[in-house]
Design an enzyme around this catalytic site. Structure first.
Site, PDB file in Angstrom:
ATOM      1  N   CYS A 211      51.694  21.236 -47.392  1.00 58.20           N
ATOM      2  CA  CYS A 211      52.982  21.251 -46.690  1.00 58.20           C
ATOM      3  C   CYS A 211      54.147  21.417 -47.669  1.00 58.20           C
ATOM      4  O   CYS A 211      54.307  22.491 -48.212  1.00 58.20           O
ATOM      5  CB  CYS A 211      53.099  20.010 -45.808  1.00 58.20           C
ATOM      6  SG  CYS A 211      54.269  20.272 -44.469  1.00 58.20           S
TER       7      CYS A 211
ATOM      8  N   HIS B 221      47.940  18.086 -43.133  1.00 57.32           N
ATOM      9  CA  HIS B 221      47.847  16.697 -43.569  1.00 57.32           C
ATOM     10  C   HIS B 221      46.576  16.104 -42.979  1.00 57.32           C
ATOM     11  O   HIS B 221      45.780  16.797 -42.358  1.00 57.32           O
ATOM     12  CB  HIS B 221      49.046  15.899 -43.047  1.00 57.32           C
ATOM     13  CG  HIS B 221      50.372  16.388 -43.524  1.00 57.32           C
ATOM     14  ND1 HIS B 221      50.762  16.320 -44.835  1.00 57.32           N
ATOM     15  CD2 HIS B 221      51.414  16.945 -42.852  1.00 57.32           C
ATOM     16  CE1 HIS B 221      51.995  16.798 -44.941  1.00 57.32           C
ATOM     17  NE2 HIS B 221      52.413  17.191 -43.757  1.00 57.32           N
TER      18      HIS B 221
END
Ligand code: GLN
Length: 251
Positions: A97, A206
């Site tokens: 990310c 994630h």
């Protein structure tokens, strides 16, 4: 075959105070545990923000974070090129990310475009739509990928939480991490997430991603170790994966 490496595998957790908002530090635990289960010594080298990044580690982990910490992280990392040198010597990188955006060429934060490390041939913007189009919403939710066939991985599961959209630069090498089955990922018409170039893997997932996807952990480990003995499960993770797949109705 990768070059022979030191006997203890060193896993660098980069700036966990800045790039640790989403629990991605768990990726370091998964890598060390999967090595120890195979009888291979492993050590997590936590690199606090402001400290120089050592160039002699085997795997570098960068996690997710908010825009401001992410900008600070990029500034710190641009001060030396340890990660780039380590990768040139055969080290691997997993960047999630904000970390994914930071190792690309450029990313947006605070109304400006910031330089990344240029380690991965991608660029991130809030939108690639025409300038007069409304900004697309932040994406928060489950994500599931069919990994690029060249990676020989099973279904990849995780969650995503980002405002940025990421696309490969013209002429970028590498393959997407996967095709998005559920969720958004890069947010480009190709419907892909992430990019894998050599031993560098960037992704929006994630989870922490390696805890839900031990096969991805093993992929990174084989990049630096060569082939490793197969290691199943653990059964709790198999159960977790099955439960997540059922919840997403992709079982
Ligand atoms: N700040 C970045 C974005 O919103 C990355 C977010 C994250 O790491 N979860 O796109």
């Amino acid at each position: 075959m990768p070059a022979a490496r030191e006997s203890t595998t060193r896993i660098a957790l980069i700036y966990p105070e800045l790039l640790g908002t989403y629990g991605d530090g768990g990726n370091a635990l998964v890598l060390t545990q999967r090595l120890r289960w195979r009888g291979i010594a492993a050590e997590v080298v936590s690199v606090p923000a402001g400290e120089p990044v050592p160039a002699g580690c085997d795997i570098y982990l960068l996690g997710g974070g908010e825009d401001e910490p992410q900008t600070l992280a990029a500034e710190g990392l641009r001060r030396n090129n340890s990660i780039e040198r380590a990768v040139a010597g055969g080290a691997a990188v997993l960047a999630v990310c904000a970390g994914y955006q930071v190792i690309g060429q450029s990313f947006p934060a605070g109304g400006k475009i910031h330089d990344g490390l240029g380690l991965l041939g991608v660029e991130t913007r809030r939108s690639f739509d025409p300038p007069d189009a409304p900004l697309p919403p932040r994406v928060v939710g489950d994500i599931a990928l069919d990994p690029d066939p060249s990676l020989r991985l099973p279904l990849v599961l995780g969650y995503e939480n980002h405002g940025g959209r990421t696309r490969p630069l013209p002429g970028a090498r590498g393959v997407p991490f996967g095709k998005v089955r559920i969720g958004l990922g890069n947010g480009i018409p190709e419907g892909t997430d992430g990019l894998v170039e050599g031993t560098v893997l960037g992704t929006y997932l994630h989870g922490p991603v390696l805890a839900q996807n031990p096969a991805v952990a093993d992929l990174l480990l084989t990049w630096v170790h060569g082939p490793l003995p197969a290691l199943p499960g653990p059964p709790e993770v198999d159960a977790l994966r099955a439960a997540r797949a059922r919840a997403l109705q992709i079982a």
